[in-house]
Scaffold this motif. Structure first.
Motif, short mmCIF file in Angstrom:
data_model
loop_
_atom_site.label_atom_id
_atom_site.label_comp_id
_atom_site.label_asym_id
_atom_site.label_seq_id
_atom_site.Cartn_x
_atom_site.Cartn_y
_atom_site.Cartn_z
N GLU A 418 30.62 49.30 56.26
CA GLU A 418 29.33 48.95 55.68
C GLU A 418 29.21 47.43 55.58
O GLU A 418 30.14 46.75 55.13
N THR A 419 28.07 46.89 56.00
CA THR A 419 27.82 45.46 55.85
C THR A 419 27.35 45.19 54.42
O THR A 419 26.41 45.83 53.94
N VAL A 420 28.02 44.27 53.73
CA VAL A 420 27.69 43.96 52.34
C VAL A 420 27.58 42.44 52.17
O VAL A 420 28.09 41.67 52.98
N THR A 421 26.93 42.02 51.10
CA THR A 421 26.88 40.62 50.71
C THR A 421 27.09 40.52 49.20
O THR A 421 26.82 41.47 48.46
N PHE A 422 27.56 39.37 48.78
CA PHE A 422 27.74 39.10 47.34
C PHE A 422 27.80 37.58 47.17
O PHE A 422 28.15 36.86 48.12
N PRO A 423 27.49 37.09 46.00
CA PRO A 423 27.50 35.63 45.79
C PRO A 423 28.87 35.13 45.34
O PRO A 423 29.58 35.81 44.59
N ALA A 424 29.23 33.94 45.79
CA ALA A 424 30.38 33.25 45.22
C ALA A 424 29.95 32.59 43.91
O ALA A 424 28.76 32.54 43.59
N ALA A 425 30.90 32.07 43.16
CA ALA A 425 30.60 31.49 41.85
C ALA A 425 29.64 30.31 41.95
O ALA A 425 28.86 30.05 41.02
N ASP A 426 29.65 29.59 43.08
CA ASP A 426 28.76 28.44 43.24
C ASP A 426 27.45 28.80 43.91
O ASP A 426 26.67 27.91 44.30
N GLY A 427 27.20 30.10 44.11
CA GLY A 427 25.92 30.55 44.65
C GLY A 427 25.89 30.80 46.14
O GLY A 427 24.88 31.32 46.65
N ALA A 519 35.29 37.72 46.51
CA ALA A 519 35.50 39.03 47.12
C ALA A 519 36.45 39.87 46.28
O ALA A 519 36.23 41.07 46.07
N GLY A 520 37.53 39.24 45.81
CA GLY A 520 38.47 39.97 44.96
C GLY A 520 37.82 40.45 43.68
O GLY A 520 38.02 41.60 43.25
N LYS A 521 37.01 39.60 43.05
CA LYS A 521 36.34 40.00 41.81
C LYS A 521 35.27 41.05 42.07
O LYS A 521 35.05 41.95 41.24
N TRP A 522 34.61 40.97 43.23
CA TRP A 522 33.60 41.97 43.59
C TRP A 522 34.26 43.35 43.74
O TRP A 522 33.72 44.35 43.26
N LEU A 523 35.41 43.38 44.40
CA LEU A 523 36.14 44.64 44.52
C LEU A 523 36.59 45.14 43.14
O LEU A 523 36.45 46.33 42.82
#
Length: 674
Positions: A418-427, A519-523
């Motif tokens: 699955e293609t996913v996206t998420f923000p890093a802490a700096d946006g 990515a680690g925190k998203w998981l």
């Protein structure tokens, strides 16, 4: 033409838990194609197939069965490379042995043979049979009439023909690349790289006279003949100094040289601002069309596009407008159109397009659920390398059905990530592919970080052998019960110049690690993931980020597998910096290194490296092992004597992946769940 794993008698593959130990052996052994090439004047294609480390050359004409024309049988670590055909397709040249990435270096002896193999150049007819040895060397180029073959050997230029054999014509100081015959076959054009600068040179065949054209205090790249052979054009570029602002410049231009007089002139120069630094595609980057226009890549829009330059007036026009990147492009045989591979309309995939040089809108030639890249002409016929979630790279015609040129392997059990996206802490928006674990409950999870870092992972097989293998291992992990997140972190390609050239990356602050940490925190925040069982693995730059994750955040990452990573990032800086700025740059390099956070490293790691690695020094892993031992951090090791960076032997890929699987099973999978 489709060959499925089941049809090949592997019906037990993936069938039971017991069989899963062998799925890596079976799937890594499946054939993958590369080095697609075509004859200039006839629809005949050739490519190299790698099946379980056994490399062979295949040939095909559309409408006729493809066939192997070599019969090598050993996983001996000897590459086949530099595949090329005469214009009429009646002779094939190829190189066996050596390392295509370091062609002038010592030939590797991966299989530890008592008599080390050499880098040898051969020619072969399409019917097959015993290849004819030309000599030691690489980068073969046939003359237009097919009677002569020019090639390179450790800074020397040679020419061979069947009647008189090989003759050395010239020897130069630097490394030779981009060898090309003039339209009348009277001259050879090439680039000579001398380290911090390079020259365009031309060699007259009749009297072996060598001339440097328009030498300067810069790098000369991508030389090409004018259609009538009286001029050459090339790209001249400078590397910006270490303290340069992002949009300073200009640093590059396109120049032409009259071959008879040596007179040179600037045709165009990139202005200051976005695109003021030269960045090219993964293929050839300068073409001279029949109507006089020059085609070249430029990032003025913030995306890598192809532009047409009219040398008579200096006007340029974007042939590929839009928010996407061109991966490669080439001039069509009619000289009036251009074909290119790009992620237009879908940043996660590649497709092939055609555009007229007269300004008409581009039209798609391929559009599948997977990706198509590396467009290649044979006569008027266009082929591509195609992949998707269940098909390893294979050559296919560039049409609506992607008709295969040869046998194609299918792995029906693979599920598209699955293609996913998420923000890093700096946006910064991070793109990734999520391989969902099989089975219920809270799963352990893994992050995969690619190397490069100028790379992009796709939601399917990759055309690169290295990343095709990584995709196989990620699918294997998902079948074992891990959620696997393959992260396209900043400094990678595919998402525009601002993403690739993000501030403070690499030795300047390791900003790409912010994406890995996110990515680690998203998981960890997912309801189906056990946050106490998150591991990480990667190779090369991905090995660096794996080590950095374990050094900085052993609280989040339970374990990792580090393939040939960089662990101490400190290196000499340019003399454009003051002594104070130089010291500050070294300090920042250290802080950006895994070694800079070694005292907080707690999690176990498996370190894997070949000791003849020419990309990342083996000493980097030795250094890490010493530092971990001193701090009593648990680590395991797997070393391959004589192996290179991108492992040449199937047996070494299999051994390393089995070791990674077993290590992560002990340190992540079997860790007590929360």
């Amino acid at each position: 033409m489709w060959r499925s794993v089941l049809a090949l008698g592997l019906s037990a593959l993936f069938a039971t838990q017991a069989a899963r130990a062998d799925d890596l052996a079976e799937t890594l052994a499946l054939p993958i194609a590369n080095w697609l090439t075509g004859a200039r004047d006839t629809p005949r294609f050739a490519w190299i197939e790698n099946a379980a480390g056994v490399r062979n050359i295949w040939i095909a004409t559309p409408g006729q069965p493809a066939r192997a024309i070599t019969a090598f049988t050993e996983d001996d670590g000897q590459q086949l490379a530099d595949l090329t055909l005469t214009r009429d397709g009646t002779t094939i040249a190829f190189v066996q042995g050596g390392d295509a990435e370091f062609a002038d270096g010592a030939a590797p002896n991966i299989a530890v043979q008592s008599t080390p193999p050499k880098q040898r150049l051969f020619v072969l007819p399409p019917a097959g049979g015993a290849p004819t040895l030309v000599g030691e060397g690489h980068s073969p180029v046939f003359a237009h009439d097919g009677a002569r073959l020019a090639y390179v050997r450790k800074g020397e230029i040679w020419v061979w023909n069947k009647a008189s054999g090989a003759q050395r014509l010239a020897s130069v100081t630097g490394e030779v690349s981009r060898l090309e015959w003039s339209p009348d076959d009277a001259r050879l054009l090439f680039v000579e790289d001398r380290g911090d600068h390079s020259f365009v040179a031309i060699l007259d065949i009749a009297d072996a006279r060598l001339r440097y054209l328009d030498p300067g205090l810069a790098n000369a790249a991508e030389p090409t003949f004018s259609p009538d052979g009286t001029q050459i054009a090339y790209i001249r570029y400078l590397d910006p100094p270490a303290d340069a602002a992002a949009d300073d410049g200009p640093y590059w231009s396109i120049r032409s040289v009259d071959i008879a007089t040596g007179g040179a002139r600037q045709l165009w120069a990139a202005p200051a601002g976005t695109g003021s630094r030269f960045y090219g595609t993964r293929g050839r980057n300068l073409y001279w069309a029949r109507d006089g226009r020059l085609l070249f890549p430029w990032e003025q829009s913030g995306w890598l596009h192809v532009y047409a330059l009219d040398p008579r007036g200096g006007a340029v026009r974007d042939l590929t407008p839009g928010a996407f990147e061109v991966e490669s492009f080439l001039l069509a045989p009619d000289g009036k159109q251009m074909v290119y591979a790009a992620n237009a309309g879908d940043l996660e995939r590649r497709h092939v397009w055609r555009v007229s040089l007269d300004g008409k809108p581009p039209t798609p030639l391929t559009r599948s659920a997977g990706s198509e890249s590396i467009p290649t002409f044979a006569g008027p016929t266009l082929a591509v390398m195609a992949t998707d979630a269940t098909h390893l790279a294979y050559p296919a015609l560039a049409n609506a059905t992607l008709a295969p040129l040869g046998p194609v392997e299918v792995v029906p059990s693979f599920t598209p990530p699955e293609t996913v996206t998420f923000p890093a802490a700096d946006g910064v928006l991070v793109h990734a592919q999520l391989f969902h674990a099989r089975g219920p409950g809270k799963h352990p999870a893994l992050i995969f970080v690619h190397g490069g870092p100028r790379r992009q992972m796709l939601p399917g097989f990759h055309t690169s052998y290295y990343y095709s293998n990584a995709y196989i291992l990620n699918q294997h992990f998902a079948r074992q019960g891990y959620d696997v997140l393959s992260v396209n972190y900043r400094s990678g390609t595919g998402y525009g110049r601002a993403f690739r050239e993000a501030p403070e990356q690499a030795r300047g602050g390791a900003s790409e690690y912010r994406d890995v940490l996110a990515a680690g925190k998203w998981l960890a925040g997912r309801a189906d993931v056990d946050p106490a069982r998150i591991g990480i693995w990667g190779g090369s730059w991905g090995g660096y980020l794996t080590a950095l994750a374990l050094a900085r955040n052993s609280d989040l990452f339970a374990a990792g597998v580090d393939f040939h990573g960089v662990h101490a990032m400190v290196r000499p800086v340019e003399k454009t910096l003051s002594p104070e700025a130089e010291a500050a740059a070294h300090a920042l390099q250290w802080q950006s290194s895994p070694m800079g956070a070694i005292n907080s490293w707690r999690s176990p790691v498996l370190i894997i490296h070949g000791d003849d690695d020419r990309n990342v020094d083996f000493a980097q892993s030795v250094l890490l092992a010493r530092a971990l031992a001193a701090r009593r951090v648990p680590f395991e090791q797997l070393v391959f004597p004589n192996e290179r960076h991108d492992f040449f032997r199937y047996a070494d890929w299999l051994a390393s992946y089995r070791a990674a699987d077993a290590f992560l099973n002990r340190t992540v999978m079997q860790k007590v769940a929360r």
